[in-house]
Design an enzyme around this catalytic site. Structure first.
Site, PDB file in Angstrom:
ATOM      1  N   ARG A  63       8.045  -0.392   1.639  1.00 29.90           N
ATOM      2  CA  ARG A  63       7.945   0.477   1.866  1.00 29.90           C
ATOM      3  C   ARG A  63       7.617   1.780   2.947  1.00 29.90           C
ATOM      4  NH1 ARG A  63       5.983  -0.411  -2.806  1.00 29.90           N
ATOM      5  NH2 ARG A  63       3.725  -0.988  -2.394  1.00 29.90           N
ATOM      6  N   GLU A 100      -3.720 -12.515  -3.684  1.00 27.97           N
ATOM      7  CA  GLU A 100      -4.934 -12.562  -4.737  1.00 27.97           C
ATOM      8  C   GLU A 100      -4.858 -13.408  -5.373  1.00 27.97           C
ATOM      9  OE1 GLU A 100      -5.662  -9.012  -6.824  1.00 27.97           O
ATOM     10  OE2 GLU A 100      -6.912  -9.504  -7.476  1.00 27.97           O
TER      11      GLU A 100
HETATM   12  P1  AMP Z   1      -2.566  -5.458   1.345  1.00 25.16           P
HETATM   13  O1  AMP Z   1      -3.359  -6.486   0.439  1.00 25.16           O
HETATM   14  O2  AMP Z   1      -3.424  -4.467   2.594  1.00 25.16           O
HETATM   15  O3  AMP Z   1      -1.122  -6.477   2.053  1.00 25.16           O
HETATM   16  O4  AMP Z   1      -1.188  -4.481   0.812  1.00 25.16           O
HETATM   17  C1  AMP Z   1      -0.111  -5.718   0.543  1.00 25.16           C
HETATM   18  C2  AMP Z   1       0.551  -4.243   0.166  1.00 25.16           C
HETATM   19  O5  AMP Z   1       1.392  -3.907  -0.949  1.00 25.16           O
HETATM   20  C3  AMP Z   1       0.962  -3.573   1.140  1.00 25.16           C
HETATM   21  O6  AMP Z   1       2.015  -3.181   1.925  1.00 25.16           O
HETATM   22  C4  AMP Z   1       1.337  -1.526   0.423  1.00 25.16           C
HETATM   23  O7  AMP Z   1       1.975  -1.120   0.562  1.00 25.16           O
HETATM   24  C5  AMP Z   1       0.998  -2.583  -0.809  1.00 25.16           C
HETATM   25  N1  AMP Z   1      -0.138  -2.439  -2.583  1.00 25.16           N
HETATM   26  C6  AMP Z   1      -1.067  -3.074  -1.849  1.00 25.16           C
HETATM   27  N2  AMP Z   1      -2.369  -2.369  -3.009  1.00 25.16           N
HETATM   28  C7  AMP Z   1      -1.282  -0.678  -3.045  1.00 25.16           C
HETATM   29  C8  AMP Z   1      -1.659  -0.104  -4.304  1.00 25.16           C
HETATM   30  N3  AMP Z   1      -3.303  -0.236  -5.132  1.00 25.16           N
HETATM   31  N4  AMP Z   1      -0.730   1.083  -4.361  1.00 25.16           N
HETATM   32  C9  AMP Z   1       0.244   1.017  -3.657  1.00 25.16           C
HETATM   33  N5  AMP Z   1       0.381   0.213  -2.418  1.00 25.16           N
HETATM   34  C10 AMP Z   1      -0.271  -0.769  -2.216  1.00 25.16           C
END
Ligand code: AMP
Length: 175
Positions: A63, A100
């Protein structure tokens, strides 16, 4: 549009999807924003003007590409894809990071960014910050000068901002 108006716009165009992609996750879906040309343009223009000068935009699969490409086009600069492992042809540099559950690896072409090039790094949503931290590590190893980190939506309370402490992070909306 003011920063507050932009934040309100994002709030009204993001759809909450409970239990996606797995139970317990409240997924923040940006497709309603992508679907509205006027709102999408306003957000991209706002992200562009929130940061100073940059030579290239780096977007994170998948995205993040939807944000990086129009932002780069609007600024008249190139776009560098940061991809999941095994997708890019040729010599790459990689960075693994913990999720996670399990781990993931992202890659960038080894010659995608020149040392000293000013890079704006973008993604759609900042959650735990693991993905962006890995991208920043990769770009740092390549000698890039990261001048901005930009997301449409920051999910506060998941530690993303703390994990990216010291980086010039901007979110259109923090929720
Ligand atoms: P992160 O935990 O910040 O590394 O997030 C990993 C990826 O997953 C990122 O590119 C976010 O775009 C996506 N992501 C994580 N959590 C969400 C959520 N609750 N809704 C939408 N996208 C998410």
């Amino acid at each position: 549009m003011t920063e507050i108006q932009l934040a309100e716009l994002v709030a009204s165009y993001i759809r909450d999807v409970p239990d996606f992609p797995q139970p317990g996750i409240l997924f923040k879906d940006i497709t309603p924003l992508l679907d509205d040309g006027t709102a999408f343009r306003a957000v991209i223009d706002g992200m562009r003007s929130a940061h100073g000068e940059f030579d290239v935009v780096a977007g994170i699969e998948a995205r993040g590409f939807l944000v990086a490409a129009p932002l780069a086009y609007a600024a008249g600069v190139g776009v560098v894809p940061i991809r999941k492992a095994g997708k890019l042809p040729g010599k790459t540099v990689a960075m693994s990071y913990a999720l996670e559950y399990g781990a993931a690896t992202i890659e960038v072409l080894a010659d995608a960014v020149a040392p000293g090039q000013r890079v704006l790094v973008v993604d759609d949503v900042l959650a735990t910050g693991g993905t962006l931290a890995a991208a920043l590590g990769l770009l740092g190893d390549m000698g890039a000068e990261v001048v901005g980190v930009s997301v449409i939506l920051e999910l506060a309370g998941l530690g993303g901002r703390e994990r990216l402490a010291g980086w010039p992070l901007r979110a259109v909306l923090t929720t």
